[in-house]
Write a protein that holds these residues in place. Structure first.
Motif, PDB file in Angstrom:
ATOM      1  N   ILE A 116       0.826  -1.298  -0.121  1.00 11.20           N
ATOM      2  CA  ILE A 116      -0.046  -0.080   0.143  1.00 11.20           C
ATOM      3  C   ILE A 116       1.029   1.261  -0.008  1.00 11.20           C
ATOM      4  O   ILE A 116       1.727   1.333   0.768  1.00 11.20           O
ATOM      5  N   VAL A 117       0.813   2.114  -1.087  1.00  8.49           N
ATOM      6  CA  VAL A 117       1.485   3.450  -1.145  1.00  8.49           C
ATOM      7  C   VAL A 117       0.539   4.426  -1.640  1.00  8.49           C
ATOM      8  O   VAL A 117      -0.333   4.170  -2.263  1.00  8.49           O
ATOM      9  N   GLY A 118       1.154   5.613  -1.432  1.00  6.58           N
ATOM     10  CA  GLY A 118       0.437   6.810  -2.204  1.00  6.58           C
ATOM     11  C   GLY A 118       0.788   8.119  -1.678  1.00  6.58           C
ATOM     12  O   GLY A 118       1.399   8.319  -0.566  1.00  6.58           O
ATOM     13  N   ILE A 119       0.495   9.123  -2.578  1.00  4.98           N
ATOM     14  CA  ILE A 119       0.541  10.570  -2.107  1.00  4.98           C
ATOM     15  C   ILE A 119      -0.862  11.145  -2.370  1.00  4.98           C
ATOM     16  O   ILE A 119      -1.043  11.017  -3.563  1.00  4.98           O
ATOM     17  N   ALA A 120      -1.497  12.013  -1.523  1.00  4.61           N
ATOM     18  CA  ALA A 120      -2.771  12.534  -1.976  1.00  4.61           C
ATOM     19  C   ALA A 120      -2.796  14.023  -1.311  1.00  4.61           C
ATOM     20  O   ALA A 120      -2.912  14.178  -0.032  1.00  4.61           O
ATOM     21  N   TRP A 175      -0.575  -8.158   3.614  1.00  6.66           N
ATOM     22  CA  TRP A 175      -0.505  -6.752   3.323  1.00  6.66           C
ATOM     23  C   TRP A 175       0.856  -6.152   3.826  1.00  6.66           C
ATOM     24  O   TRP A 175       1.252  -6.346   4.934  1.00  6.66           O
ATOM     25  N   SER A 176       1.457  -5.091   3.011  1.00 12.35           N
ATOM     26  CA  SER A 176       2.592  -4.408   3.374  1.00 12.35           C
ATOM     27  C   SER A 176       2.382  -2.908   3.505  1.00 12.35           C
ATOM     28  O   SER A 176       2.412  -2.217   2.357  1.00 12.35           O
ATOM     29  N   PRO A 177       1.758  -2.315   4.578  1.00 12.09           N
ATOM     30  CA  PRO A 177       1.267  -0.931   4.308  1.00 12.09           C
ATOM     31  C   PRO A 177       2.567  -0.159   4.662  1.00 12.09           C
ATOM     32  O   PRO A 177       3.016   0.258   5.426  1.00 12.09           O
ATOM     33  N   LEU A 178       3.307   0.178   3.225  1.00 13.25           N
ATOM     34  CA  LEU A 178       4.632   0.857   3.320  1.00 13.25           C
ATOM     35  C   LEU A 178       4.439   2.317   3.789  1.00 13.25           C
ATOM     36  O   LEU A 178       5.291   2.730   4.573  1.00 13.25           O
ATOM     37  N   MET A 179       3.781   3.048   2.744  1.00 15.77           N
ATOM     38  CA  MET A 179       3.845   4.616   3.077  1.00 15.77           C
ATOM     39  C   MET A 179       2.456   5.400   2.309  1.00 15.77           C
ATOM     40  O   MET A 179       2.708   5.107   1.245  1.00 15.77           O
TER      41      MET A 179
END
Length: 489
Positions: free
Chosen positions: A7-11, A54-58
């Protein structure tokens, strides 16, 4: 074995018409368990939690504002790419983005981010992107991801439902080993969100059709993006994407939704009666409805406004009925770090004389002087930081250390004020979020100046693709033919 999913992203939603710049301090960055628990559908006990490793990275998220500073964006992007490289290989990537992030020096921030994620993880992992319906969709973004969806409600009461749909689609395609085709139709329409609320027609009917299309045989998902009106970039426009395994069906349905949107373009109207601030105040005074809410829409921080434009506040301070105490009004809110801290230091009950606002966006009105009494101080608001409620005659002004929208009951509770007891409540917002909508006995949308001015024609767009409605109101009808983005093999 369970699939391995990162899980990654910038919002962030970014206005290019405000002098505000978003920096690292503006982002809430979640990692590990904190990120996993952010999603209700991935918490312990939910079936999806056990469906994958799940790997909630950043994932970094900020309230809307101006363009992101290049160095801040690069730091966040590099962390994401580094973690993906170190943790791979992956079966899937859940890419949680907004779709309307602007970055200094870039023109398609999310397309670039998705492309770099794809390059980093390689062609095999399924990438599923979840976005806001006020985002933008480019060919680069579509080619980098396998799946993409967006909200179907404005206000966004279904945002977690949309993210869950994105994750379910991801797991479905990881399990099947098949990749869908995407039919994309850019629609040359660019409207503010306050004219496209799904509470009213024609957006209500348009988005009802989205769900109907998504339920058809051969279709996996369907989405309509309104686009983001307050950025001046070539990608800013409405768009339709239908995803599935039947190329003919997804193309036909995407084109059908696009034509429905285009044909309704001149029927979109403001979600509430709109007018100048003075007109809205006059209507509030003449009405017996209490509380009467007024949206200070041009500086709405939830759409990208700087949040510290003082134009409306200055006029409230000059209003005779408010100054005399005949009317009791609340203004939510004005960010000013020095002002909030000074009021807090003075303490509850103290008389203060402080200037606030216009530290970031002073194009419309300079800072205003608040000469009044500190009625409440809070230092526990996790978003706003120190908060002071200052009474100036009949007006209660919420002054915050950091930018914050005031949408929920607990937001006002932190500030020590109950908006339901006021005569007039002025909020820096466009369409009302659920709590405000529920308490409003009546409501008006004030067409005020700022970085998210509802009058798009006076903002000065010059980089969007033309022709574009409403900038070119008499333009010829577009072809609206689906562009097919084939499955990645």
């Amino acid at each position: 074995m369970h699939p391995r999913v990162a899980i990654v992203g910038i919002a962030i939603e970014s206005s290019t018409f405000t002098p505000h710049r978003a920096d690292l301090v503006d982002f809430v960055i979640r990692r590990d368990g904190q990120l996993l628990d952010y999603y209700p559908f991935l918490r312990e006990g939910h079936p999806l939690r056990a469906a994958a490793e799940w790997s909630p990275l950043m994932q970094a998220r900020a309230i809307p504002g101006g363009a992101v500073r290049a160095a801040a964006y690069q730091a966040m992007e590099e962390e994401i790419l580094t973690l993906l490289r170190q943790g791979g290989p992956w079966d899937g990537i859940f890419l949680d983005i907004h779709g309307a992030m602007s970055v200094e020096g870039a023109t398609d921030a999310e397309g670039a981010l998705a492309s770099r994620v794809r390059t980093c993880v390689g062609p095999e992992p399924v990438i599923s992107a979840s976005t806001d319906l006020h985002g933008n969709v480019t060919r680069d973004l579509l080619e980098a991801v396998d799946l993409i969806t967006c909200y179907r409600m404005a206000p966004h009461e279904d945002e977690m439902e949309s993210r869950e749909r994105s994750v379910r689609n991801l797991l479905d395609r990881v399990a099947s080993g098949t990749r869908p085709v995407k039919a994309w139709v850019p629609v040359p329409v660019l409207l503010p969100g306050e004219k496209t609320s799904t509470r009213i027609e024609p957006a209500k009917g348009l988005y009802a059709k989205v769900a109907e299309v998504a339920a058809q045989e051969g279709v996996l998902d369907a989405a309509v993006w309104v686009g983001y009106a307050w950025a001046d970039e070539p990608r800013c426009r409405a768009a339709v994407v239908v995803t599935g395994d039947d190329s003919q069906v997804v193309a036909a349905e995407a084109e059908g939704l696009a034509h429905t949107f285009w044909q309704a373009r001149d029927r979109f109207s403001f979600v509430a009666p709109a007018g100048t601030l003075q007109e809205c105040l006059s209507q509030a005074k003449q009405s017996a409805a209490r509380p009467f809410l007024i949206s200070d829409s041009g500086d709405n921080p939830t759409a990208g406004g700087a949040g510290d434009v003082t134009w409306t506040l200055a006029r409230l301070l000059e209003d005779p009925a408010i100054r005399s105490g005949e009317l009791h009004a609340v203004y939510a809110s004005i960010p000013d770090p020095a002002g909030a801290l000074a009021a807090a230091a003075a303490g509850t009950g103290a008389s203060v004389s402080i200037e606030v606002g216009a530290r970031v966006d002073d194009r419309h009105q300079p800072p205003v002087l608040l000469e009044g009494t500190v009625e409440h101080v809070s230092i526990t608001d996790p978003v706003a930081g120190t908060v002071a409620l200052i009474a100036v005659d009949g007006l209660r002004v919420i002054v915050t250390e950091r930018r914050k929208p005031y949408h929920r009951r607990q937001d006002f509770a932190h500030a020590g004020v109950d908006p339901a007891l006021a005569d007039i409540v002025v909020v820096k917002i466009g369409y009302l979020e659920p709590y405000l909508y529920e308490i409003a006995a009546d409501w008006r949308l004030a067409l005020t100046p700022g970085g998210v001015d509802q009058d798009l024609l006076r903002l000065g767009h010059h980089r969007i693709d033309r022709p574009m409605y409403p900038f070119d109101a008499d333009m010829d009808a577009p072809e609206l033919t689906a562009v097919m983005v084939p499955p990645r093999h």
